[in-house]
Write a protein that holds these residues in place. Structure first.
Motif, PDB file in Angstrom:
ATOM      1  N   PRO A  38      -4.902   0.322   6.779  1.00  0.00           N
ATOM      2  CA  PRO A  38      -4.887  -0.275   5.497  1.00  0.00           C
ATOM      3  C   PRO A  38      -4.557   0.164   4.299  1.00  0.00           C
ATOM      4  CG  PRO A  38      -6.957  -0.228   6.694  1.00  0.00           C
ATOM      5  CD  PRO A  38      -6.116   0.841   7.254  1.00  0.00           C
ATOM      6  N   LEU A  39      -4.582   1.388   4.180  1.00  0.00           N
ATOM      7  CA  LEU A  39      -3.957   2.140   2.914  1.00  0.00           C
ATOM      8  C   LEU A  39      -2.255   2.070   2.977  1.00  0.00           C
ATOM      9  CD1 LEU A  39      -6.245   5.231   2.049  1.00  0.00           C
ATOM     10  CD2 LEU A  39      -6.232   2.698   0.967  1.00  0.00           C
ATOM     11  N   TYR A  97      -8.735  10.919   1.765  1.00  0.00           N
ATOM     12  CA  TYR A  97      -9.329   9.832   2.295  1.00  0.00           C
ATOM     13  C   TYR A  97      -9.473  10.037   3.716  1.00  0.00           C
ATOM     14  CZ  TYR A  97      -7.771   7.288  -2.046  1.00  0.00           C
ATOM     15  OH  TYR A  97      -7.722   7.090  -3.268  1.00  0.00           O
ATOM     16  N   THR A 157      -4.732   0.646  -7.406  1.00  0.00           N
ATOM     17  CA  THR A 157      -5.948   1.428  -7.060  1.00  0.00           C
ATOM     18  C   THR A 157      -5.829   2.476  -6.236  1.00  0.00           C
ATOM     19  OG1 THR A 157      -6.020   0.112  -5.100  1.00  0.00           O
ATOM     20  CG2 THR A 157      -6.959  -1.035  -6.948  1.00  0.00           C
ATOM     21  N   ARG A 159      -8.889   2.333  10.596  1.00  0.00           N
ATOM     22  CA  ARG A 159      -9.353   1.929   9.267  1.00  0.00           C
ATOM     23  C   ARG A 159      -9.205   2.415   8.005  1.00  0.00           C
ATOM     24  NH1 ARG A 159     -15.452   0.897  11.469  1.00  0.00           N
ATOM     25  NH2 ARG A 159     -15.234   0.557  13.587  1.00  0.00           N
ATOM     26  N   VAL A 160      -8.640   3.381   8.051  1.00  0.00           N
ATOM     27  CA  VAL A 160      -7.987   3.885   6.811  1.00  0.00           C
ATOM     28  C   VAL A 160      -6.697   3.908   6.452  1.00  0.00           C
ATOM     29  CG1 VAL A 160      -8.402   5.970   5.099  1.00  0.00           C
ATOM     30  CG2 VAL A 160     -10.456   5.355   6.361  1.00  0.00           C
TER      31      VAL A 160
END
Lengths: 516, 283
Positions: free
Chosen positions: B200-201, B179, B281, B196-197
């Motif tokens: 949030p993850l 990712y 997910t 951005r990654v």
């Protein structure tokens, strides 16, 4: 990369110059790669896992840095450029779609970060340049277009988890191509799909490549995929490039046994050059089109579809069918010839146990020079029970020709059964290991303990440094016979030397049974 | 020796489905002990709390306890102070824990897990002992005693920091590196990739960290007693006093019930219920 079917501008988009990647644990994943990719080309890196193909791709993407060498993009060194500054995008093996974003935001990810140079004209007609981000409208349009290309219109609001593997694959491609990269890197992108899906995607990717005009660099271990899709294939193994060429070249003229074995099914035999455009394998001499020195040890590659079955006696060699299986379009048949097996394809239904003849057209016999593991010569036994080969005479133990044999007072060989054999002028094959040859300077005759009659005189024509030793080739004057051997001593090219081999290191074998 | 017999025929033994007769042990019966346990130790106590909360001292149904609780300024102030202290503690824990977890998960410093162990180890030392020791340490360096509220927050952050580090570390270390590579590949620099990654993850880790810190700090009065010099009362202390000092089980139960509602609300806010979906997910 010559002879592409399509004509590309001869412009290099990527140049790898002496690129080497050594990992922290000392493993060299990529060893001195030199190649280029032309603008608009579809290039595939093909090889088994661990061959260095993914590492090479990662270096082009910028995730990995070469330990040596440089990578040029459009002639500019980008070796030190971080991935986010390269106009290159990647489709990852497991797609790596962001799970916290929907399809639209996944595809728009790169667009939202992009800065463009916009030029405006004010009232006075003066031009103003501004660096700005893309507008929401522009982004939405581009995403829509990308989704159309991958055939997923209307999927914007869907979440990643609701998509099938094939659909995720398409989104991953859309996310990469929406940025209009100069190069698209694809790391085994079809590996996770089922066979049918994979075939469909192969065709779609190929179409996409044509439409977009972007350079594709594709990594796969699937030779069929590589042959189907590529303009150029780079075959790799153990961190080294084995062959670069068009699919046709790679398939029809494999450069070495590895490539032949890896690309498609093939029969590989060890053979020996038997003369001018003649090669000996399966115990017979076949005509071929490749020219190598006589007695050169070679690998012979024959594709199953190039082997023709004939009636017994009408082929070059006869054999017995040991196996036959129906494969849909043809029968795969294995024929046993002596101790070797050769796989063939035929449309006729044949029975196991049938005797057949085999022929192979000369142009379908692919010959590759073999890495030398030992020296092999044709020789003959003299009346003194020495052996002549390689333009020299050497002492040897002829009793090794027959088990438990002895020599009588007259020098005749007496076999186990008490038979007397005349060895004079008998043809033998002589094998000498790479470590069993020594050389001495002929200038210092006084130092030589050996009888002057024995050994061969030659010139050192090549010295290759092999890490902890040198590999030397000494070539004789008369018939240009080569002695290849390893030594730790330092010699100079051009030195005239005498080749000496100990009696016990000369392995002789009869070429034919001697008639008694 | 077996007697030699003449073979007439040999056929594989066929297992025929047999009808179930009487009581048979099946997998679902394994649940019985857990069911009994839950009934005795979760459902029954909860029912008792609800019963006491909605009754008066004579056992008659009434809402008196709630009326008293919400009209009394002292109890209300206590609740507000508790919430504010817990919020401050959680926020500071998060700010301190995220970088620590990030470094532990990403760098080579934590090779073999030694560094993580050092951060987690205080969790295994007796909690009261740790609180006392920290108080003495703060006094020694002269920080202690500026302000009772600050003292309490320091004590709580000290005690609950590992509970914030651990879940965030766990999410970050399991995060697929592709990712991050995808983000950089698409043009994001290190900072943009973080916001951005990565951030949030790591939300599932952050929300479970918040849950693990916010809720206990509302009730854990050992720390507020130790660090607040006995001058700060939090909800937990309030309940304790009702049960022990005032012997008013009814009011105590009502306050406990109110606290339960606050916790459910805070869990809903931090998305604690949804964390399973997010994990589902690809994480």
């Amino acid at each position: 990369m010559a002879n592409n079917k399509k004509t590309y501008l001869d412009e290099h988009i990527i140049d790898l110059i002496g690129v080497t990647r050594q990992f922290e644990d000392g493993v060299i994943a990529v060893d001195n790669f030199n190649f280029y990719v032309r603008r608009g080309e579809f290039v595939t890196f093909l090889g088994p896992s661990g061959c260095g193909k993914t590492t090479t791709l990662r270096m082009i993407a910028g995730f990995d840095k070469p330990t040596e060498g440089k990578i040029m993009l459009n002639g500019v060194d980008i070796t030190a450029l971080p991935p986010y500054k390269r106009p290159i995008n990647t489709v990852f093996q497991k797609y790596a779609l962001f799970p916290h974003l929907n399809i639209f935001d996944n595809i728009a990810y790169g667009l939202k970060l992009r800065k463009v140079k916009a030029v405006y004209e004010d009232k006075d007609g003066k031009r103003i340049e501004r660096i700005e981000k893309l507008t929401k409208k522009e982004i939405a349009e581009k995403v829509k277009k990308a989704l159309k290309i991958v055939d997923l219109e209307g999927f914007e609001k869907r979440s990643v988890a609701t998509l099938s593997g094939g659909q995720q694959q398409r989104v991953a491609i859309a996310r990469a191509i929406v940025n209009e990269p100069q190069i698209l890197l694809l790391d085994e992108p079809l590996g996770a799909l089922d066979l049918k899906m994979r075939k469909e995607m192969q065709i779609e990717l190929k179409d996409m490549h044509k439409k977009l005009g972007i350079t594709f660099i594709y990594v796969t271990h699937d030779q069929e995929e590589a042959l189907t899709m590529s303009d150029t294939i780079v075959v790799m193994n153990d961190g080294a490039i084995q062959q670069i060429g068009t699919p046709e070249q790679i398939y029809n003229e494999p450069k070495n046994a590895f490539v032949a074995n890896f690309i498609g099914e093939s029969n590989i035999f060890s053979g020996t050059m038997a003369g001018d455009k003649k090669v000996r394998f399966l115990g017979k001499v076949f005509n071929c089109v490749d020219d190598f020195e006589k007695n050169q040890k070679v690998d012979v590659v024959v594709r199953p579809e190039d082997v023709e079955l004939t009636e017994v006696g009408k082929g070059t060699v006869d054999g017995v069918i040991t196996y036959s299986i129906f494969k849909g379009t043809h029968y795969e048949v294995v024929v046993k010839v002596g101790k070797s097996e050769i796989t063939t394809q035929t449309l006729k239904d044949v029975n196991v146990g049938d005797k057949v003849g085999i022929t192979v057209a000369p142009e379908e016999i692919h010959i590759m020079k073999k890495e030398i593991e030992s020296n092999v010569y044709d020789g003959y036994i003299t009346k003194d029970n020495t052996v002549c080969f390689g333009d020299g005479e050497f002492l040897c133990d002829v009793t090794t020709l027959y088990p438990n044999s002895t020599l009588d007072e007259e020098g005749y060989l007496i076999t186990e059964k008490g038979e007397k054999v005349d060895l004079v002028d008998v043809d033998v094959t002589v094998e000498v290991g790479l470590k069993d040859i020594t050389i001495e300077d002929v200038k210092h005759d006084s130092d030589i303990e050996y009888d002057d009659n024995y050994g061969a005189i030659g010139k050192i024509i090549q010295i290759i440094y092999k890490g902890d030793h040198y590999q030397l080739i000494v070539r004789t004057d008369e018939n240009e016979e080569d002695f290849v051997f390893d030594t730790e001593d330092t010699w100079n090219e051009g030195d005239i030397v005498r080749v000496l081999i100990k009696k016990e290191d000369i392995h002789v074998k009869l070429k034919q049974e001697i008639k008694r | 020796m077996r007697e030699e017999l003449k073979v007439i025929n040999k056929a594989p033994v066929v297992f025929e489905p047999t009808e179930k007769k009487g009581l048979r042990f099946s997998r679902k019966h394994l649940c019985i002990p857990y069911g009994v346990f839950l009934a005795c130790f979760v459902v029954l106590p909860l029912a008792l709390i609800v019963f006491y909360a909605f009754t008066d001292k004579d056992g008659g149904i009434s809402l008196d306890n709630f009326v008293r609780f919400f009209t009394n300024t002292t109890t209300l102030t206590t609740v507000i102070i508790s919430v504010l202290l817990a919020l401050a503690t959680t926020l500071i824990c998060l700010i301190l824990a995220y970088p620590v977890a990030y470094i532990l998960a990403r760098s080579n410093l934590n090779r073999g897990g030694t560094l993580l162990m050092l951060f987690i180890m205080p969790m295994w030392i007796n909690f009261v002992l740790r609180a006392m020791a920290m108080k003495d340490l703060l006094t020694l360096i002269g920080v202690f005693g500026w302000n009772n509220y600050v003292n309490v927050v320091i004590g709580m952050v000290y005690d609950y920091l590992p509970f914030m580090i651990l879940p965030i570390y766990s999410v970050l270390s399991k995060m697929d590196k592709s990712y991050l590579e995808a983000s950089k590949d698409l043009g994001a620099n290190a900072f943009q990739t973080l916001t951005r990654v990565t951030l949030p993850l790591s939300m599932p880790g952050i929300s479970s960290g918040i849950t693990m810190v916010f809720m206990p700090t509302m009730t854990c009065y050992v720390i507020s007693d130790t660090f607040g010099n006995g001058l700060i009362t939090i909800v937990g202390k309030l309940i304790d006093e009702q049960f022990t000092t005032f012997q008013n089980w009814n009011l105590g139960s009502a306050i406990a019930l109110v606290l339960l509602v606050i916790m459910l609300v805070s869990m809903w806010v931090t998305g604690g219920f949804k964390s399973e979906d997010i994990r589902g997910t690809n994480l």
